[in-house]
Design a protein around this motif. Structure first.
Motif, PDB file in Angstrom:
ATOM      1  N   PRO A 299       0.839  -1.207   0.000  1.00  0.00           N
ATOM      2  CA  PRO A 299       0.000   0.000   0.000  1.00  0.00           C
ATOM      3  C   PRO A 299       0.872   1.255   0.000  1.00  0.00           C
ATOM      4  O   PRO A 299       1.800   1.362   0.789  1.00  0.00           O
ATOM      5  N   ALA A 300       0.579   2.159  -0.924  1.00  0.00           N
ATOM      6  CA  ALA A 300       1.365   3.389  -0.998  1.00  0.00           C
ATOM      7  C   ALA A 300       0.712   4.465  -0.150  1.00  0.00           C
ATOM      8  O   ALA A 300      -0.476   4.398   0.173  1.00  0.00           O
ATOM      9  N   PHE A 301       1.514   5.434   0.188  1.00  0.00           N
ATOM     10  CA  PHE A 301       1.030   6.566   0.955  1.00  0.00           C
ATOM     11  C   PHE A 301       0.423   7.580  -0.014  1.00  0.00           C
ATOM     12  O   PHE A 301       1.062   7.950  -0.994  1.00  0.00           O
ATOM     13  N   SER A 302      -0.807   7.988   0.255  1.00  0.00           N
ATOM     14  CA  SER A 302      -1.465   8.915  -0.675  1.00  0.00           C
ATOM     15  C   SER A 302      -1.226  10.354  -0.228  1.00  0.00           C
ATOM     16  O   SER A 302      -2.145  11.067   0.137  1.00  0.00           O
ATOM     17  N   GLY A 303       0.035  10.752  -0.252  1.00  0.00           N
ATOM     18  CA  GLY A 303       0.364  12.126   0.121  1.00  0.00           C
ATOM     19  C   GLY A 303       0.024  13.054  -1.023  1.00  0.00           C
ATOM     20  O   GLY A 303       0.063  12.652  -2.185  1.00  0.00           O
ATOM     21  N   PHE A 358       3.070   5.725 -18.804  1.00  0.00           N
ATOM     22  CA  PHE A 358       3.966   5.869 -17.646  1.00  0.00           C
ATOM     23  C   PHE A 358       3.169   5.797 -16.349  1.00  0.00           C
ATOM     24  O   PHE A 358       3.651   5.330 -15.322  1.00  0.00           O
ATOM     25  N   LEU A 359       1.914   6.259 -16.410  1.00  0.00           N
ATOM     26  CA  LEU A 359       1.112   6.357 -15.192  1.00  0.00           C
ATOM     27  C   LEU A 359       0.604   5.006 -14.698  1.00  0.00           C
ATOM     28  O   LEU A 359       0.166   4.892 -13.567  1.00  0.00           O
ATOM     29  N   LYS A 360       0.662   3.994 -15.552  1.00  0.00           N
ATOM     30  CA  LYS A 360      -0.003   2.733 -15.225  1.00  0.00           C
ATOM     31  C   LYS A 360       0.417   2.169 -13.856  1.00  0.00           C
ATOM     32  O   LYS A 360      -0.461   1.881 -13.033  1.00  0.00           O
ATOM     33  N   PRO A 361       1.725   1.982 -13.600  1.00  0.00           N
ATOM     34  CA  PRO A 361       2.076   1.408 -12.287  1.00  0.00           C
ATOM     35  C   PRO A 361       1.552   2.242 -11.117  1.00  0.00           C
ATOM     36  O   PRO A 361       1.171   1.680 -10.084  1.00  0.00           O
ATOM     37  N   PHE A 362       1.517   3.548 -11.281  1.00  0.00           N
ATOM     38  CA  PHE A 362       1.047   4.397 -10.184  1.00  0.00           C
ATOM     39  C   PHE A 362      -0.458   4.252  -9.993  1.00  0.00           C
ATOM     40  O   PHE A 362      -0.958   4.163  -8.875  1.00  0.00           O
ATOM     41  N   LEU A 363      -1.175   4.209 -11.133  1.00  0.00           N
ATOM     42  CA  LEU A 363      -2.624   4.081 -11.024  1.00  0.00           C
ATOM     43  C   LEU A 363      -2.995   2.690 -10.514  1.00  0.00           C
ATOM     44  O   LEU A 363      -3.955   2.536  -9.756  1.00  0.00           O
ATOM     45  N   ASP A 364      -2.197   1.671 -10.896  1.00  0.00           N
ATOM     46  CA  ASP A 364      -2.426   0.329 -10.345  1.00  0.00           C
ATOM     47  C   ASP A 364      -2.256   0.358  -8.829  1.00  0.00           C
ATOM     48  O   ASP A 364      -3.010  -0.281  -8.094  1.00  0.00           O
ATOM     49  N   THR A 365      -1.230   1.095  -8.387  1.00  0.00           N
ATOM     50  CA  THR A 365      -1.000   1.193  -6.947  1.00  0.00           C
ATOM     51  C   THR A 365      -2.175   1.867  -6.253  1.00  0.00           C
ATOM     52  O   THR A 365      -2.619   1.434  -5.187  1.00  0.00           O
ATOM     53  N   VAL A 366      -2.681   2.938  -6.880  1.00  0.00           N
ATOM     54  CA  VAL A 366      -3.848   3.612  -6.291  1.00  0.00           C
ATOM     55  C   VAL A 366      -5.018   2.639  -6.226  1.00  0.00           C
ATOM     56  O   VAL A 366      -5.723   2.557  -5.215  1.00  0.00           O
ATOM     57  N   ALA A 367      -5.204   1.883  -7.315  1.00  0.00           N
ATOM     58  CA  ALA A 367      -6.341   0.967  -7.370  1.00  0.00           C
ATOM     59  C   ALA A 367      -6.222  -0.125  -6.305  1.00  0.00           C
ATOM     60  O   ALA A 367      -7.229  -0.592  -5.770  1.00  0.00           O
ATOM     61  N   ALA A 368      -4.967  -0.526  -5.988  1.00  0.00           N
ATOM     62  CA  ALA A 368      -4.781  -1.587  -4.989  1.00  0.00           C
ATOM     63  C   ALA A 368      -5.053  -1.078  -3.574  1.00  0.00           C
ATOM     64  O   ALA A 368      -5.079  -1.865  -2.630  1.00  0.00           O
ATOM     65  N   GLY A 369      -5.224   0.207  -3.444  1.00  0.00           N
ATOM     66  CA  GLY A 369      -5.534   0.753  -2.108  1.00  0.00           C
ATOM     67  C   GLY A 369      -4.360   1.549  -1.576  1.00  0.00           C
ATOM     68  O   GLY A 369      -3.222   1.099  -1.598  1.00  0.00           O
ATOM     69  N   THR A 370      -4.656   2.754  -1.135  1.00  0.00           N
ATOM     70  CA  THR A 370      -3.604   3.605  -0.573  1.00  0.00           C
ATOM     71  C   THR A 370      -3.877   3.807   0.912  1.00  0.00           C
ATOM     72  O   THR A 370      -4.962   3.519   1.403  1.00  0.00           O
ATOM     73  N   ARG A 371      -2.861   4.270   1.598  1.00  0.00           N
ATOM     74  CA  ARG A 371      -3.009   4.513   3.040  1.00  0.00           C
ATOM     75  C   ARG A 371      -2.633   5.942   3.330  1.00  0.00           C
ATOM     76  O   ARG A 371      -2.030   6.633   2.510  1.00  0.00           O
ATOM     77  N   PHE A 372      -2.988   6.366   4.512  1.00  0.00           N
ATOM     78  CA  PHE A 372      -2.696   7.737   4.887  1.00  0.00           C
ATOM     79  C   PHE A 372      -2.219   7.766   6.330  1.00  0.00           C
ATOM     80  O   PHE A 372      -2.465   6.828   7.092  1.00  0.00           O
TER      81      PHE A 372
END
Lengths: 420, 312
Positions: A299-303, A358-372
């Motif tokens: 999960p990525a940080f949605s800063g 280029f955005l695909k991996p980032f948008l995939d990460t967003v789709a997998a769920g982000t944390r804050f």
């Protein structure tokens, strides 16, 4: 005698002024329809493209509101921003009407009562409904929305395609994969760091913790410890020696990757231009940062940054209008094109995804769920006291064991929540 | 008080005696008035506010009026004294400051003696170098030193051929580099003051000592140092105050306290507590404790000098 005199004078002075220290006058703001609208935006390392987009927005705004002058001030993103904002809250006369602020700082600003509640303004704005619920959360405290999420930044794993090809490696799909690939690269190419990690890179380390099932509020849990260990294991001589890497911030790891000194790096979509300007340009690709399990995404940080209206603003409806213009779909896309910032409006993101692979991996990460991070003034304190960097650095430099350091950090986190 | 209770019966003598007395007691205060008028607002008020803030629960919410300010007595001090980190930072600060004071004095005194013995050109060069160090703002000096010791691009690493070595990794090495910067910034004051003092010593005294067979070493310690004592006192007190309050060099060179905060000193800690964590009350308490420590150290030192029979 003399001492007595002094003591007496001291007592007299105290008695004279036995009142509480001053607090700022509570400003209620106003709703003037003309005058100067003051806007604070963050100063980015490459400000020119941002300035251009903002200038365009101001021109459009000026055409619709002829008797309003928009004055933009660029403020630093360094910790000095806290002082800037506190100053604005304490002295409404020097405060802006509209301000861009980091969403991690929101809780503190909301607690200080500095920003206006925009729930109604955003609710009645058709475009505003397009902001995802999870993203709107990063602008919400106690059910009140204190701003419009303007853009977010998502981190993923950048890797050097030339190095991977030469050594016959595949892009990592698990954390374990990532670590072993990093060690192999360091072994075969000692002039390179396998994956650039830093002791002060909080948002590089947190995905490991979140992926393992831990969280900031429970750093001493077995899950969090597993995540912390996975990250600090990378801060070792066989990947990124603590001598160099223990004091690295996220920004420094970007430099390392961009200058071609690291084969991998946990960088944001917003770091693309920096990498393209460095030695690694044209020789890299991006995949989502893998989790512990095969195929999982950590999960990525949605800063990101929000646009808010100050409570003390004398031009409330003008400020909201300007915010809706600059934060609307058209300008979100323009901001992406200029700065690489991910739009918060789903429709804008979909439009971009179709355009730019280029955005695909980032948008995939967003789709997998982000944390804050916790939306609580305690977070600002935890961040400022460097609780998480201190924990990582103590483990990496062997000043403390994993258990000791995580215990200490958990205690510090608890203390921060307790006193706020 | 005394004038009133021992007033003689004769009214005339009483008038004659009591009129000059109050004026005599007032006169020193009168002379102090101009400096007091400057010092009280400039120092008294901030110190008073510092003390006041330290007994309040005063955080960002209170400053911006979101929550009422609450009097909490000595709670901030209790929190502080119960905090292990405070004690370790305090100990670190005391030791670091003590070493710095000694080092600054040693370097300053040695170079002051060198100045008196050196020829015109070396003296000029040394003075110029010292003045330049003195004139350099702490921020600039720290940044330049930091660049010199930079891991990848630093001149020192390039000269020594150890590129990539991080000087700011080990706690004691870091303190060493920062300490050197602080000494570099502060020795010129010591050197110039002591040099002026040595110049003011009549040459006949030193001559007499050497006629009596005293070596240079002996006449320095037995003749020059005792005659310089008042100056040394001032220099020592100044150095203690400066070095105990060290901030810029640590803050700039170790990026706010070094790896895992291992190089933090009290002033940096106070700043981070007050402004980083918005705990203005707690930060003020640290400030008050620092002020008290400095006052006590300075008073003890002056008192010790009086005890030993030396006048300032």
């Amino acid at each position: 005698m003399k001492i007595l005199n002094w003591a007496a004078a001291g007592v007299a002075l105290l008695a004279l002024a036995a009142c509480a220290p001053a607090t700022a006058p509570s400003a209620s703001g106003g709703d003037d329809k003309s005058g100067t609208l003051r806007v604070w935006l963050f100063d980015e390392p490459n400000r020119a493209p941002k300035e251009k987009v903002v200038a365009e927005a101001i021109k459009e705004f000026g055409a619709a509101n002829a008797d309003v002058k928009v004055e933009v001030t660029y403020i630093p993103t360094t910790p000095a921003r806290h002082e800037k904002f506190k100053g604005a809250f304490n002295d409404p006369a020097s405060a802006p009407d509209v301000a861009e602020y980091g969403n991690t700082d929101l809780a503190e600003y909301a607690a200080a009562g500095g920003f206006a509640d925009l729930s109604a303004d955003l609710g009645s704005w058709p475009e505003g409904k397009d902001v995802g619920a999870d993203l709107l959360k990063s602008a919400t405290v106690d059910g009140k929305v204190y701003g419009l999420p303007w853009f977010i930044g998502i981190r993923a794993l950048y890797y050097r395609t030339d190095v991977f090809e030469e050594l016959g490696l595949k892009p990592p799909t698990t954390i374990e994969n990532l670590a072993s690939a990093a060690r192999e690269i360091r072994k075969k190419k000692p002039e390179l760091y396998g994956v650039a990690v830093g002791g002060e890179y909080t948002f590089g380390a947190l995905p490991f913790v979140w992926d393992a099932g831990g969280d900031i509020e429970s750093l001493d849990s077995p899950e969090a410890r597993k995540g912390v260990q996975a990250y600090t294991d990378l801060l070792s001589d066989d990947n990124c020696p603590p001598q160099t890497c223990a004091s690295l911030t996220g920004g420094k790891t970007v430099e390392l990757f961009a200058s071609g000194k690291a084969a991998m790096g946990i960088l944001g979509n917003f770091s693309r231009s920096a990498v393209d300007a460095g030695a690694a340009a044209g020789k890299y690709a991006v995949v989502p940062l893998p989790g512990a399990k095969e195929g999982a995404i950590a999960p990525a940080f949605s800063g990101g940054n929000n646009l808010g209206v100050m409570k003390s603003s004398k031009h409330r409806s003008l400020a909201v209008k300007f915010l809706q213009l600059l934060g609307g779909k058209a300008y979100q896309i323009k901001m992406y094109e200029a700065m690489g910032n991910l739009p918060t409006l789903t429709s804008a993101r979909d439009e971009l995804a179709a355009k730019d692979s280029f955005l695909k991996p980032f948008l995939d990460t967003v789709a997998a769920g982000t944390r804050f991070v916790p939306i609580d003034p305690a977070w600002v304190k935890i961040d400022n006291q460097k609780v998480i960097p201190t924990m990582l650095q103590k483990i990496a430099t062997k000043q403390a064991t994993l258990d000791q350091a995580t215990d200490e950090a958990a205690a510090a986190v608890k203390a921060a929540f307790g006193r706020s | 008080m005394t004038a009133v209770t021992t007033a003689p019966a004769d009214p005339e003598t009483r008038v004659r005696q009591s009129t000059p007395r109050p004026r005599g007691r007032l006169r020193p205060w009168l002379y102090l008035l101009p400096s007091a008028a400057v010092l009280l607002p400039l120092f008294g008020y901030p110190i008073y506010m510092l003390g006041l803030l330290s007994v309040f629960d005063y955080r960002q919410a209170q400053v911006s009026g979101g929550e009422p300010t609450r009097f909490i007595g000595f709670d901030n001090y209790a929190t502080l004294l119960g905090d292990q980190r405070f004690w370790s930072v305090l100990a670190q600060t005391v030791v670091f400051a003590a070493v710095l004071v000694i080092a600054t004095l040693a370097v300053g005194a040695a170079l002051a003696v060198v100045l008196t013995k050196a020829g015109r050109v070396p003296r000029l060069l040394l003075s110029l170098a010292a003045m330049a160090a003195w004139a350099a703002p702490a921020m600039t000096g720290s940044t330049v030193w930091m660049f010199l010791f930079d891991a990848d691009l630093g001149l020192v690493n390039q000269l020594l051929g150890i590129e990539g070595y991080n000087w700011f990794y080990d706690k004691w090495v870091t303190f060493g580099i920062v300490g050197a910067t602080v000494v570099w910034h502060s020795f010129p004051f010591v050197m110039v003051t002591l040099y002026a003092g040595i110049q003011a010593i009549p040459s006949s005294v030193v001559e007499a000592a050497s006629l009596d067979g005293a070596s240079a070493w002996h006449s320095f310690w037995r003749v020059i140092v005792p005659m310089l004592r008042p100056l040394v006192t001032i220099v020592v007190i100044q150095s203690i105050i400066w070095d105990f309050k060290i901030f810029t060099q640590i803050y700039v060179m170790t990026n706010g306290g070094g790896i895992a905060g291992q190089n933090s000193v009290l002033n940096v800690y106070a700043y981070q507590t007050a402004f980083g964590s918005s705990e203005y009350g707690l930060g003020s308490a640290i400030g008050v404790i620092m002020t008290l420590i400095l006052l006590v150290v300075t008073l003890l030192y002056i008192r010790a000098l009086y005890r030993s029979g030396e006048k300032l």
